[in-house]
Every structure is written in structure tokens, then in C-alpha cells.
Write an enzyme that holds these catalytic residues in place. Structure first.
Site, PDB file in Angstrom:
ATOM      1  N   ASP A  28       0.809  -1.223   0.000  1.00 20.93           N
ATOM      2  CA  ASP A  28       0.000   0.000   0.000  1.00 20.93           C
ATOM      3  C   ASP A  28       0.841   1.271   0.000  1.00 20.93           C
ATOM      4  O   ASP A  28       0.365   2.325  -0.414  1.00 20.93           O
ATOM      5  CB  ASP A  28      -0.991   0.002   1.156  1.00 20.93           C
ATOM      6  CG  ASP A  28      -0.334   0.008   2.526  1.00 20.93           C
ATOM      7  OD1 ASP A  28       0.759  -0.574   2.661  1.00 20.93           O
ATOM      8  OD2 ASP A  28      -0.913   0.585   3.456  1.00 20.93           O
ATOM      9  N   GLU A  51       9.489 -10.703  -2.189  1.00 19.87           N
ATOM     10  CA  GLU A  51      10.510  -9.659  -2.343  1.00 19.87           C
ATOM     11  C   GLU A  51      11.918 -10.234  -2.480  1.00 19.87           C
ATOM     12  O   GLU A  51      12.762  -9.654  -3.182  1.00 19.87           O
ATOM     13  CB  GLU A  51      10.451  -8.690  -1.161  1.00 19.87           C
ATOM     14  CG  GLU A  51       9.222  -7.817  -1.119  1.00 19.87           C
ATOM     15  CD  GLU A  51       8.033  -8.430  -0.401  1.00 19.87           C
ATOM     16  OE1 GLU A  51       7.012  -7.740  -0.218  1.00 19.87           O
ATOM     17  OE2 GLU A  51       8.139  -9.624  -0.005  1.00 19.87           O
ATOM     18  N   HIS A 114       1.332   0.630  10.389  1.00 17.03           N
ATOM     19  CA  HIS A 114       1.681  -0.750  10.059  1.00 17.03           C
ATOM     20  C   HIS A 114       3.003  -0.805   9.294  1.00 17.03           C
ATOM     21  O   HIS A 114       3.400   0.142   8.627  1.00 17.03           O
ATOM     22  CB  HIS A 114       0.568  -1.414   9.255  1.00 17.03           C
ATOM     23  CG  HIS A 114       0.306  -0.800   7.919  1.00 17.03           C
ATOM     24  ND1 HIS A 114      -0.361   0.390   7.756  1.00 17.03           N
ATOM     25  CD2 HIS A 114       0.619  -1.218   6.668  1.00 17.03           C
ATOM     26  CE1 HIS A 114      -0.444   0.681   6.476  1.00 17.03           C
ATOM     27  NE2 HIS A 114       0.147  -0.279   5.789  1.00 17.03           N
ATOM     28  N   HIS A 115       3.660  -1.938   9.389  1.00 17.48           N
ATOM     29  CA  HIS A 115       4.978  -2.222   8.806  1.00 17.48           C
ATOM     30  C   HIS A 115       6.117  -1.480   9.504  1.00 17.48           C
ATOM     31  O   HIS A 115       7.277  -1.610   9.085  1.00 17.48           O
ATOM     32  CB  HIS A 115       5.030  -1.915   7.302  1.00 17.48           C
ATOM     33  CG  HIS A 115       4.108  -2.744   6.461  1.00 17.48           C
ATOM     34  ND1 HIS A 115       3.593  -3.950   6.881  1.00 17.48           N
ATOM     35  CD2 HIS A 115       3.602  -2.530   5.203  1.00 17.48           C
ATOM     36  CE1 HIS A 115       2.809  -4.442   5.929  1.00 17.48           C
ATOM     37  NE2 HIS A 115       2.794  -3.606   4.901  1.00 17.48           N
ATOM     38  N   GLY A 406      26.967 -16.543  -2.457  1.00 11.61           N
ATOM     39  CA  GLY A 406      26.644 -17.958  -2.347  1.00 11.61           C
ATOM     40  C   GLY A 406      25.307 -18.261  -1.704  1.00 11.61           C
ATOM     41  O   GLY A 406      25.205 -19.174  -0.886  1.00 11.61           O
ATOM     42  N   ASP A 433      18.274 -29.678  -6.476  1.00  8.40           N
ATOM     43  CA  ASP A 433      16.945 -29.807  -5.876  1.00  8.40           C
ATOM     44  C   ASP A 433      16.834 -29.031  -4.567  1.00  8.40           C
ATOM     45  O   ASP A 433      15.817 -28.382  -4.303  1.00  8.40           O
ATOM     46  CB  ASP A 433      16.576 -31.280  -5.673  1.00  8.40           C
ATOM     47  CG  ASP A 433      17.636 -32.077  -4.908  1.00  8.40           C
ATOM     48  OD1 ASP A 433      18.789 -31.591  -4.783  1.00  8.40           O
ATOM     49  OD2 ASP A 433      17.331 -33.199  -4.458  1.00  8.40           O
ATOM     50  N   ASN A 460      19.773 -34.841  -6.581  1.00 11.01           N
ATOM     51  CA  ASN A 460      20.620 -35.796  -5.857  1.00 11.01           C
ATOM     52  C   ASN A 460      20.200 -35.916  -4.396  1.00 11.01           C
ATOM     53  O   ASN A 460      21.011 -36.212  -3.518  1.00 11.01           O
ATOM     54  CB  ASN A 460      22.112 -35.440  -5.993  1.00 11.01           C
ATOM     55  CG  ASN A 460      22.363 -33.952  -5.825  1.00 11.01           C
ATOM     56  OD1 ASN A 460      21.563 -33.250  -5.211  1.00 11.01           O
ATOM     57  ND2 ASN A 460      23.463 -33.473  -6.371  1.00 11.01           N
ATOM     58  N   GLY A 462      19.088 -33.942  -1.835  1.00  9.65           N
ATOM     59  CA  GLY A 462      19.551 -33.215  -0.658  1.00  9.65           C
ATOM     60  C   GLY A 462      20.634 -32.204  -0.960  1.00  9.65           C
ATOM     61  O   GLY A 462      20.878 -31.838  -2.109  1.00  9.65           O
ATOM     62  N   GLU A 466      26.919 -29.582   1.208  1.00  7.90           N
ATOM     63  CA  GLU A 466      27.055 -29.751   2.649  1.00  7.90           C
ATOM     64  C   GLU A 466      27.417 -31.190   3.008  1.00  7.90           C
ATOM     65  O   GLU A 466      28.205 -31.427   3.930  1.00  7.90           O
ATOM     66  CB  GLU A 466      25.757 -29.328   3.351  1.00  7.90           C
ATOM     67  CG  GLU A 466      25.581 -27.832   3.476  1.00  7.90           C
ATOM     68  CD  GLU A 466      25.248 -27.152   2.161  1.00  7.90           C
ATOM     69  OE1 GLU A 466      24.855 -27.854   1.202  1.00  7.90           O
ATOM     70  OE2 GLU A 466      25.385 -25.920   2.085  1.00  7.90           O
TER      71      GLU A 466
END
Length: 550
Positions: A28, A51, A114-115, A406, A433, A460, A462, A466
Site C-alpha cells: 500500500d 521480495e 503498520h509495517h 553464495g 533440488d 541428488n 539433498g 554440505e
């Protein structure tokens, strides 16, 4: 005297710098300004699912066009976008972040609107954004023209984001139209240019082996033509780092591969590091693309060009732009280039083998054959980016990666921005994925706007990066298993998208033939072995494990 509303003035300046699309999410506090956008003859509104995705999309657009703009609402919207803006700051992309804010009188009174945080302080988020932007302004009727010009000029000159807080009433106030063009570039000093010429000539005049290493800052400053001109004078050994792939024509003689410190192919590493003089253009060494800072260069044999300065054998010359420094080097190439050794021919690339099991090696060989001149390729920060390092890009192809910031998931909305910037070029997204689950909603925006990226989703099961660094079998590296091929239809009622799931190399190659001949959004789920990694990622993961393990 011609006048414009502040909102119209801002749009005129964005149009002037080549920004033809404004990404964001309505709220708004920005709706009346959005009416100006909708009625603008040259700038189109591009709504996004959230956003953060809008910020990523603006970043991808900015990497392709040189600048971008993002619109969010105050507080909740701008904070959601902040991660994307931080990536643009880290990796030098000039995104103008416009924040629609409450009425300036409500701000002055400290109303509990608000916000806001409810404490009457309306500059909390401005102060946060100061850390990831090079210029900021709270626009008023009195300062708006000067402030808009200052923020945009700073963002363009430094290739980093700028922040504009635009209150709803200020956006509609009238001010004089622009009276001068924007100043886009900084200038060199004559003294720095001449000093650089003398020092560079001293280093280059008596050597036989010279190499050239270019990186992403040369791309941000649009120096591809200058680099190509140098290489046409002499085909000395040349390489880029992963972050800068595409800034050099990889089909032009002299290109030896992607440089990654000790992660490089040995011939490429030796050609770049063991020269008697190395010219480094727009290079920033990052842990993830140098296998933990394993680059080896003697400062006394190095000419290092940065956006506003140059260093020759340890001596600084500033202010000096990279463009001016390359102009000096062009003269030295003409004078001494014939005495420099040319690069040895690079061995022929291996062709894909449809009979090979579908794994990282066979996938990237098939991808090498699939690429065409002019493609825009995006590879997310995971197996995709590190596999893409080994590609030899066709002429005029561009690779977008984000190895410094990254942020996984970045490339899917960035592909939306890149395709918006380049509607006639083929945009190829390669994403894991785990990464795709963060930002998959933007598939809907792509199909709404009738865009046709080709998406290779590497499944793969996952977070493979990591797993390689730590916790290979820990449940925190597992993700929910999705029906990926159903998603294009789920995200659009009307778009004729197409999708496949492939588990064999021959299937992948057949699908590639189909999508090469069609013009619609295509999603190919490529099922990979869970533990399989590109060779460069294996080396990087080992280095990160050692650095992060104390």
C-alpha cells in the site's frame, strides 16, 4: 519550465540508464507510484512472488543489462529483499532499491503505523540498508532531484546498490524535469595513467612469457571488447576464474581454461601462474573458487587492474580506471607482443557418450554439446556451479554464478531476470533440488510472462555440497522429495510448459534434442547419484572442511 512528479522523475532517470523493467511486489505504500510505472511508455512492471525473489531477479537482470531496479514496500518488504541486495553489493551489481514509505507527515509525527516497529523511528531499515548500499537518500520534495541523481550515479560508478526511501506523498509532488545527463563513470588522473604506463612497460618489455587472468569485475565494467582486442594482438595464455567465465571469448585462441588455483587443470595453472609477467584484470580471489586460496602469484611479476586503481610490481597507481589501464596495455601489446610466447593448443574436448551412466561427468559432457553461441547460463551455488567451471563456453555466451555471496536458490529468480533482460536469447538454468526448493515459486512468474527458460534440475536428494563438507549421512542434509515434473503445471493454469524426468544419459540427450527445437518453458529433472561430485567441488569441499573444522 517542464515539471514531473518525483515518481516520474525517478522513472525518467531509470529509463536513461537503460532500465526497462522494474521488479518487485506491490504494497500500500508504493501503489500510487506503481500507477506511474504502469503508465510509463518505456518501463514495464514485473511482479514477483515475493521480495527476496524480486531482488534476485533484479540482480540477474542487472548482470545482463548493467543496472536494475527493485520496488518494495516499507519494513516488511525491504527486509525480505535484503538478502538479495546484499548479494548484489558483494558481487558488484548496481540495483536501485526503491522503498515505498508512509506519508512523510505521519513519519514526522511518529505515528504507530503498520509495517513499522511502532516506536516512531522510521529510519531503522535505512540504517540497516546502509551496510549493503553505496548511497542512500530519504527523498523529500526539496532534495529529490539531487538525491535521485546522486544515488543512481554512485550506484553506476561503483557498480553496487543504491537505496531510495520514497514516501507516498513525496512521490506525487511536482519538481523540475532533469536538466543534465547523469554522470556514469569516474575518471582517471593523467599522472596515474602515465605512471602506470612507465611501470607496466618496464615489466613487459624484456619478458617472453606473459599471461592474462580476467574475472567478474571486468564483466561488471563491460570490458569484454577491450580484452578481446588485446587477445587479437597476441594469443598469450588466458584464463578466467569461475566467477568471471564469459568475460573472455573461450573460443578465441589462447584460452587455456578456468583458473582455480590448485583446483585448475595442471596445464592451465602452469600457463597462468608460471609466466614471467601476469596481467590480472578485475580479479578477486575467493576461497570457494581457489580451493581455499591456493593461487600462487609473485607480486613483483603481477600487473593487477581493479576498477579504480592498478598495481604494478607492488606499486599503486590511482585513480586509474580499468578501461584506461587496458588502453595503455593495448599500446604495449602492439609494441612488445610479438616477442611473447603464444598459448599451446588446448586438447580437444571429450564428446558425450549416451551409453555412459547418468552422473556428473556424463551430464556435463552432454551439457557441453548442448550449448550454443549467445546462451545465458545460470548455475546455482552447488554441484551446478562447480560442474559449470569445466565448460568451454561458446562465443558470446554468458555464465551467471554467485560464488562469493553464495545464496542457494538465487539462480532460479535470477534466470527470470536474465530472461526478461534477454527475451530473444536462450536462457539455461542448472540448479540443484535443495536450492530450487527455496525459490521455486518464480516458475509461475516466468510462465505468466510467457518466458521460455530451459531448466535442468539436478536431483541428488539433498544438500550435496554440505554432505561433501560435513555430515554426509546426517538428516539435516536431507530434504523433502518433491514431484518436480508436476510443478510447471501446478504453477500455471494456462502456460504450455513441458517437463521430463531422466535417469539415463541417453534419455537426457534425447530430451535435449527436443527442447532445442521448441520454444516453451522446459524443466528436466536429472536424477543423479547422491555422492557424485564434480572434481573441482571435491577439492573445494575438502578445503572448506579443513577451514571450517577448526
Amino acid at each position: 519550465m517542464k515539471t514531473l512528479t518525483v515518481g516520474e522523475y525517478l522513472l525518467a532517470r531509470l529509463d536513461e540508464i537503460g532500465v526497462k523493467h522494474l521488479f518487485g511486489v506491490p504494497g500500500d505504500y508504493n501503489l500510487h507510484f506503481l500507477d506511474n510505472v504502469i503508465s510509463h511508455p518505456a518501463i514495464q512492471w514485473v511482479g514477483c512472488a515475493n521480495e527476496l525473489n524480486a531482488a534476485y531477479a533484479a540482480d540477474g537482470y542487472g548482470r545482463c543489462r548493467g543496472a536494475a531496479a527493485l520496488l518494495t514496500t516499507f519494513g516488511v518488504g525491504e527486509l525480505s529483499a535484503l538478502n538479495g541486495i546484499a548479494g548484489s553489493y558483494a558481487e558488484y551489481v548496481p540495483v536501485i532499491h526503491i522503498v515505498g514509505a508512509p506519508d512523510s507527515r505521519a513519519q514526522q509525527r511518529g505515528d504507530c503505523v503498520h509495517h513499522s516497529l511502532g516506536d516512531g523511528d522510521f529510519q531503522h531499515f535505512l540504517r540497516i540498508s546502509q551496510e549493503v548500499s553505496v548511497a542512500q537518500a530519504v527523498l523529500t520534495v526539496e532534495n529529490s532531484a539531487e538525491a535521485i541523481d546522486r544515488v543512481i550515479e554512485s550506484a553506476l560508478q561503483q557498480r553496487r546498490p543504491g537505496y531510495l526511501l520514497l514516501a507516498v506523498d513525496v512521490a506525487q509532488a511536482r519538481i523540475p524535469a532533469p536538466s543534465r545527463p547523469l554522470v556514469r563513470e569516474l575518471r582517471s588522473s593523467d599522472q596515474a595513467r602515465e605512471g602506470f604506463r612507465v611501470a607496466a612497460e618496464k615489466l613487459l618489455q624484456d619478458v617472453r612469457r606473459v599471461s592474462l587472468l580476467a574475472d567478474f569485475l571486468a564483466d561488471r565494467w563491460r570490458l569484454q571488447p577491450a580484452l578481446q582486442a588485446l587477445r587479437q594482438r597476441r594469443a598469450i595464455p588466458c584464463a578466467t576464474l569461475l566467477m568471471g567465465k564469459g568475460v573472455l571469448d573461450e573460443q578465441q585462441p589462447g584460452y587455456v581454461g578456468t583458473y582455480a588455483g590448485q583446483g585448475s587443470e595442471e596445464a592451465a595453472r602452469a600457463a597462468i601462474e608460471q609466466a614471467e609477467a601476469t596481467i590480472s584484470v578485475g580479479v578477486r580471489f575467493i576461497d570457494t573458487i581457489t580451493v581455499g586460496f591456493t593461487q600462487q602469484f609473485d607480486a613483483q611479476r603481477l600487473i593487477d587492474l581493479q576498477p579504480d586503481r592498478a598495481v604494478v610490481a607492488g606499486k599503486l597507481f590511482s585513480p586509474l580506471t580499468m578501461a584506461d589501464a587496458l588502453g595503455v596495455l593495448d599500446l604495449l601489446f602492439q609494441r612488445y607482443g610479438e616477442q611473447w610466447q603464444e598459448a599451446a593448443p588446448v586438447r580437444a574436448e571429450r564428446k558425450s557418450d549416451a551409453a555412459a551412466p547418468l552422473a556428473q561427468q556424463s551430464f556435463w559432457q552432454a551439457m557441453q554439446d548442448f550449448l550454443r553461441p549467445g546462451d545465458v547460463i545460470l548455475a546455482d551455488q552447488g554441484t551446478a556451479a562447480f560442474g559449470a567451471a569445466a565448460l568451454r563456453l561458446p562465443a558470446q555466451a554468458q555464465l551467471l554464478v554467485q560464488p562469493l555471496w553464495g545464496s542457494i536458490g538465487y539462480t532460479l529468480p535470477a534466470a527470470f531476470g536474465a530472461q526478461t533482460a534477454n527475451p530473444t536469447r536462450r536462457v539455461i538454468l542448472i540448479i540443484g533440488d535443495g536450492s530450487a526448493q527455496l525459490t521455486i515459486q518464480e516458475l509461475g512468474s516466468m510462465m505468466r510472462d510467457d518466458l521460455h527458460p530451459i531448466i535442468f534440475l539436478l536431483n541428488n536428494a539433498g544438500y550435496s555440497v554440505e554432505r561433501a563438507i560435513h555430515g554426509a549421512t546426517q538428516r539435516y542434509n536431507d530434504i523433502a522429495q518433491w514431484n518436480w515434473t508436476a510443478l510447471p503445471q501446478a504453477f500455471s493454469l494456462h502456460s504450455p510448459a513441458q517437463s521430463w524426468r531422466v535417469t539415463e544419459t541417453i534419455q537426457l540427450e534425447e530430451v535435449m534434442k527436443v527442447v532445442a527445437q521448441t520454444r516453451r518453458l522446459s524443466l528436466i529433472e536429472v536424477v543423479m547419484p547422491q555422492e557424485d561430485l564434480p572434481p573441482l567441488l571435491e577439492k573445494v569441499a575438502t578445503a572448506l572442511h579443513q577451514r571450517n573444522g577448526g
